[in-house]
Design a protein around this motif. Sequence first.
Motif, mmCIF file in Angstrom:
data_model
loop_
_atom_site.group_PDB
_atom_site.id
_atom_site.type_symbol
_atom_site.label_atom_id
_atom_site.label_comp_id
_atom_site.label_asym_id
_atom_site.label_seq_id
_atom_site.Cartn_x
_atom_site.Cartn_y
_atom_site.Cartn_z
ATOM 1 N N LEU A 2 -5.256 6.825 1.325
ATOM 2 C CA LEU A 2 -3.899 7.361 1.331
ATOM 3 C C LEU A 2 -3.637 8.250 0.119
ATOM 4 O O LEU A 2 -2.943 9.264 0.221
ATOM 5 C CB LEU A 2 -2.882 6.219 1.369
ATOM 6 C CG LEU A 2 -2.750 5.468 2.700
ATOM 7 C CD1 LEU A 2 -1.720 4.356 2.567
ATOM 8 C CD2 LEU A 2 -2.363 6.404 3.831
ATOM 9 N N HIS A 3 -4.183 7.878 -1.019
ATOM 10 C CA HIS A 3 -3.993 8.711 -2.208
ATOM 11 C C HIS A 3 -4.729 10.047 -2.063
ATOM 12 O O HIS A 3 -4.260 11.066 -2.575
ATOM 13 C CB HIS A 3 -4.443 7.956 -3.464
ATOM 14 C CG HIS A 3 -3.406 7.020 -3.981
ATOM 15 N ND1 HIS A 3 -2.636 7.273 -5.089
ATOM 16 C CD2 HIS A 3 -2.970 5.819 -3.511
ATOM 17 C CE1 HIS A 3 -1.784 6.272 -5.294
ATOM 18 N NE2 HIS A 3 -1.978 5.376 -4.350
ATOM 19 N N PHE A 4 -5.853 10.042 -1.361
ATOM 20 C CA PHE A 4 -6.529 11.312 -1.071
ATOM 21 C C PHE A 4 -5.640 12.169 -0.168
ATOM 22 O O PHE A 4 -5.462 13.373 -0.412
ATOM 23 C CB PHE A 4 -7.874 11.063 -0.394
ATOM 24 C CG PHE A 4 -8.645 12.319 -0.110
ATOM 25 C CD1 PHE A 4 -9.539 12.822 -1.034
ATOM 26 C CD2 PHE A 4 -8.468 13.018 1.086
ATOM 27 C CE1 PHE A 4 -10.246 13.997 -0.789
ATOM 28 C CE2 PHE A 4 -9.166 14.187 1.353
ATOM 29 C CZ PHE A 4 -10.063 14.673 0.411
ATOM 30 N N GLY A 42 -10.810 12.836 7.855
ATOM 31 C CA GLY A 42 -11.196 11.547 8.397
ATOM 32 C C GLY A 42 -11.255 10.502 7.301
ATOM 33 O O GLY A 42 -11.676 10.797 6.173
ATOM 34 N N ILE A 43 -10.825 9.292 7.624
ATOM 35 C CA ILE A 43 -10.851 8.157 6.695
ATOM 36 C C ILE A 43 -11.692 7.060 7.339
ATOM 37 O O ILE A 43 -11.349 6.557 8.409
ATOM 38 C CB ILE A 43 -9.434 7.620 6.415
ATOM 39 C CG1 ILE A 43 -8.525 8.708 5.847
ATOM 40 C CG2 ILE A 43 -9.504 6.415 5.488
ATOM 41 C CD1 ILE A 43 -8.944 9.219 4.496
ATOM 42 N N CYS A 44 -12.796 6.691 6.687
ATOM 43 C CA CYS A 44 -13.689 5.659 7.222
ATOM 44 C C CYS A 44 -13.652 4.427 6.321
ATOM 45 O O CYS A 44 -14.020 4.502 5.143
ATOM 46 C CB CYS A 44 -15.131 6.168 7.297
ATOM 47 S SG CYS A 44 -15.372 7.575 8.381
ATOM 48 N N ILE A 89 0.037 2.086 9.339
ATOM 49 C CA ILE A 89 0.544 2.667 8.094
ATOM 50 C C ILE A 89 0.522 4.182 8.148
ATOM 51 O O ILE A 89 1.488 4.854 7.745
ATOM 52 C CB ILE A 89 -0.270 2.138 6.899
ATOM 53 C CG1 ILE A 89 0.036 0.656 6.666
ATOM 54 C CG2 ILE A 89 0.036 2.940 5.636
ATOM 55 C CD1 ILE A 89 -0.783 0.023 5.572
ATOM 56 N N LEU A 90 -0.559 4.755 8.645
ATOM 57 C CA LEU A 90 -0.647 6.208 8.750
ATOM 58 C C LEU A 90 0.441 6.753 9.672
ATOM 59 O O LEU A 90 1.066 7.782 9.380
ATOM 60 C CB LEU A 90 -2.036 6.604 9.256
ATOM 61 C CG LEU A 90 -3.181 6.408 8.262
ATOM 62 C CD1 LEU A 90 -4.525 6.521 8.959
ATOM 63 C CD2 LEU A 90 -3.088 7.434 7.132
ATOM 64 N N VAL A 120 0.837 -1.203 0.000
ATOM 65 C CA VAL A 120 0.000 0.000 0.000
ATOM 66 C C VAL A 120 0.870 1.249 0.000
ATOM 67 O O VAL A 120 0.652 2.186 -0.783
ATOM 68 C CB VAL A 120 -0.943 -0.006 1.215
ATOM 69 C CG1 VAL A 120 -1.633 1.353 1.358
ATOM 70 C CG2 VAL A 120 -1.995 -1.097 1.071
ATOM 71 N N LYS A 121 1.872 1.289 0.844
ATOM 72 C CA LYS A 121 2.738 2.469 0.915
ATOM 73 C C LYS A 121 3.508 2.678 -0.393
ATOM 74 O O LYS A 121 3.744 3.825 -0.804
ATOM 75 C CB LYS A 121 3.708 2.345 2.088
ATOM 76 C CG LYS A 121 3.049 2.518 3.453
ATOM 77 C CD LYS A 121 4.063 2.552 4.584
ATOM 78 C CE LYS A 121 4.743 1.219 4.776
ATOM 79 N NZ LYS A 121 5.665 1.241 5.946
#
Length: 448
Positions: free
Chosen positions: A347-349, A237-239, A193-194, A162-163
């Motif tokens: 993550l792309h956002f 926020g990421i849901c 990851i964040l 992902v990274k």
Amino acid sequence: MRKLFGTDGVRGTANTHPMTAEMALRIGAAVGRYFRREAGGVHRVVIGKDTRLSGYMFENALTAGLASTGMNVLLLGPVPTPAVGLMTRSMRADLGVMISASHNSAEDNGIKFFGPDGFKLSDQAEMEIEEMVATGVRLAQAHNIGRVRRVDDARFRYGERVKSSLTRGLRLDGLKVVVDCANGAAHRTAPEILWELGADVVPIGTSPDGLNINRGCGSTCPRTAAEAVVAHGADVGICLDGDADRVIVLDEHGTVADGDQIMALLAARWAAEGQLQGGALVATVMSNLGLERFLGDRGIGLERTAVGDRYVVERMREGGFNLGGEQSGHIVMSDFSTTGDGLMAGLHFLGEMMRSGQPSSELVRQFVPVPQLLKNVRFAKGQTPLDTASVQSAIAEAEGVLNGTGRLLIRKSGTEPLIRVMAECEDEALLERTVDSVVEAVADAVQA
């Protein structure tokens, strides 16, 4: 017609047909034999799951069925659905299995399959497997029964993948992010990851107990995360949902952006940089008309498919497109993943926030949506309300009313016993009357 498989594998209430341990055993044996039709060689399958209580039961039943046909089984434990697609391909497995009912509540569960290329199975393959479930399969001889082992680093392998999809060197320093993991499969992976990328992380929905997946949290209930964004003064926020294959984004005010807005942002950016293959975005019939207009104004095409991320992926592969998804938040970036990946899209956002220097509130509103209304009507097993004359008449009348001013879409859900009635129209009063007229007719047919 398929009886077991819906739009996203086999799904239902745990311990109720077809989601019983006995059926999972039979399905495991059938799909194992399907992928072992050619004799010889080593055959292996990877199995992942989310955090539902019933996941243990189905993991064991599927493992037994698969091993009985000679498949070596690699257990990944709780991982996001896209991790299964990745691990199937990277471990040279014949088959990948994800045990999850995605965004459904904890009492439901499901089984999704991935082929050796990491992509979900075709309708034809699922029909052949169904036939093998019904007729039974030949088991392996005693000395050829499959072996079983656990893979302890699956989520770390997935996290690195992902990274690696982000621009090299990109960091999220100075960004405060609320991440809602829905008490699901990404409850450890997403916050880790964040944090590794430098974000100030506020994690919620990270305490699964087997029964609280998607309950009052996640992409289907973003209110909890929205409150956390405001309370913590977060930038975004990421849901995610229970298996982390879909994402909803919240701006700094807690305002929700669905998959259409995220796809619009990525499509416009990729097109400007010459990275959008095929010059088009692939989305389903549920995507808003406003998205279509936004893309058209920028010379970007929109390819529509039936509802279901695997139909989106099939069209992407057929046409050579590399970006697609669903309004619900399945975002497929085929340069990096074989299926919808909520964490990757989120993550792309965030990457676009860092690149542009713009707040999330500027990025979540790429276009003004055409008013859209969706209502669901639940029906009982065996009922076919859409086939009744009264419902057909109501649909025809509604289409006549909207002719030239909007569109109407009625479909049976492939994952739940629901009839979904959706319409779009600039006139919101007309929109509500039209949807209600069809909903009333369907409800009457269900109760008849």
